[in-house]
Design a protein around this motif. Structure first.
Motif, PDB file in Angstrom:
ATOM      1  N   ASP A  29       0.835  -1.206   0.000  1.00  0.00           N
ATOM      2  CA  ASP A  29       0.000   0.000   0.000  1.00  0.00           C
ATOM      3  C   ASP A  29       0.872   1.260   0.000  1.00  0.00           C
ATOM      4  O   ASP A  29       0.587   2.224  -0.708  1.00  0.00           O
ATOM      5  CB  ASP A  29      -0.913   0.036   1.227  1.00  0.00           C
ATOM      6  N   GLU A  30       1.930   1.229   0.800  1.00  0.00           N
ATOM      7  CA  GLU A  30       2.753   2.424   0.970  1.00  0.00           C
ATOM      8  C   GLU A  30       3.800   2.615  -0.133  1.00  0.00           C
ATOM      9  O   GLU A  30       4.069   3.733  -0.550  1.00  0.00           O
ATOM     10  CB  GLU A  30       3.468   2.379   2.328  1.00  0.00           C
ATOM     11  N   HIS A  31       4.384   1.508  -0.623  1.00  0.00           N
ATOM     12  CA  HIS A  31       5.539   1.618  -1.518  1.00  0.00           C
ATOM     13  C   HIS A  31       5.300   1.111  -2.935  1.00  0.00           C
ATOM     14  O   HIS A  31       6.126   1.360  -3.812  1.00  0.00           O
ATOM     15  CB  HIS A  31       6.740   0.883  -0.920  1.00  0.00           C
ATOM     16  N   GLY A  32       4.240   0.352  -3.157  1.00  0.00           N
ATOM     17  CA  GLY A  32       4.005  -0.189  -4.490  1.00  0.00           C
ATOM     18  C   GLY A  32       5.028  -1.235  -4.889  1.00  0.00           C
ATOM     19  O   GLY A  32       5.182  -1.554  -6.067  1.00  0.00           O
ATOM     20  N   ALA A  33       5.724  -1.788  -3.922  1.00  0.00           N
ATOM     21  CA  ALA A  33       6.724  -2.832  -4.147  1.00  0.00           C
ATOM     22  C   ALA A  33       6.899  -3.590  -2.838  1.00  0.00           C
ATOM     23  O   ALA A  33       6.647  -3.046  -1.758  1.00  0.00           O
ATOM     24  CB  ALA A  33       8.060  -2.238  -4.577  1.00  0.00           C
ATOM     25  N   LEU A  34       7.327  -4.849  -2.956  1.00  0.00           N
ATOM     26  CA  LEU A  34       7.591  -5.646  -1.766  1.00  0.00           C
ATOM     27  C   LEU A  34       8.804  -6.526  -2.010  1.00  0.00           C
ATOM     28  O   LEU A  34       8.843  -7.286  -2.981  1.00  0.00           O
ATOM     29  CB  LEU A  34       6.396  -6.523  -1.398  1.00  0.00           C
ATOM     30  N   VAL A  35       9.792  -6.391  -1.134  1.00  0.00           N
ATOM     31  CA  VAL A  35      10.959  -7.266  -1.127  1.00  0.00           C
ATOM     32  C   VAL A  35      10.890  -8.047   0.184  1.00  0.00           C
ATOM     33  O   VAL A  35      10.908  -7.455   1.263  1.00  0.00           O
ATOM     34  CB  VAL A  35      12.273  -6.462  -1.208  1.00  0.00           C
ATOM     35  N   LEU A  36      10.775  -9.356   0.070  1.00  0.00           N
ATOM     36  CA  LEU A  36      10.659 -10.229   1.231  1.00  0.00           C
ATOM     37  C   LEU A  36      12.023 -10.860   1.482  1.00  0.00           C
ATOM     38  O   LEU A  36      12.465 -11.725   0.734  1.00  0.00           O
ATOM     39  CB  LEU A  36       9.595 -11.287   0.945  1.00  0.00           C
ATOM     40  N   ASN A  37      12.709 -10.377   2.517  1.00  0.00           N
ATOM     41  CA  ASN A  37      14.034 -10.887   2.862  1.00  0.00           C
ATOM     42  C   ASN A  37      13.854 -12.034   3.855  1.00  0.00           C
ATOM     43  O   ASN A  37      13.464 -11.818   4.996  1.00  0.00           O
ATOM     44  CB  ASN A  37      14.893  -9.780   3.461  1.00  0.00           C
ATOM     45  N   MET A  38      14.146 -13.244   3.400  1.00  0.00           N
ATOM     46  CA  MET A  38      13.848 -14.445   4.180  1.00  0.00           C
ATOM     47  C   MET A  38      15.051 -15.026   4.917  1.00  0.00           C
ATOM     48  O   MET A  38      15.020 -16.179   5.346  1.00  0.00           O
ATOM     49  CB  MET A  38      13.253 -15.506   3.238  1.00  0.00           C
TER      50      MET A  38
END
Length: 103
Positions: free
Chosen positions: A35-44
């Motif tokens: 919602d806030e950034h228009g992108a998601l990086v999932l660091n696992m």
């Protein structure tokens, strides 16, 4: 089993277990980042356990990002996450590097 989630811009870094108990926390945090950034990086890198419900949560976030025209990447998968992704055939489903690192 417990899950904590750190957020830095569009990157979420969960630490602990992603399972039935914690999946909603991860999905909610991921949606908030989208919602806030228009992108998601999932660091696992900090995930020490992930079951099929956790895989479902990752898939849900990837689909949500796609439906919004947002970018999604799963980076630094820990050995347990690598195993689950390999067994489920999802090891190559998403970029495994941060898209902002390659710009």
């Amino acid at each position: 089993m417990e899950l904590t989630i750190a957020t830095a811009g569009s990157e979420l870094t969960p630490k602990g277990s992603i399972d039935l108990v914690s999946r909603h926390e991860l999905v909610d945090a991921g949606r908030a980042v989208l919602d806030e950034h228009g992108a998601l990086v999932l660091n696992m890198k900090g995930v020490d356990f992930m079951d099929s419900v956790g895989v479902g949560a990752v898939i849900e976030l990837a689909k949500t990002a796609s439906s919004r025209g947002a970018t999604f990447a799963l980076i630094e998968p820990s050995p347990p996450v690598q195993r689950v992704l390999a067994v489920t055939g999802l090891a190559d489903a998403w970029p495994l590097e941060n898209p902002t690192d390659t710009v």
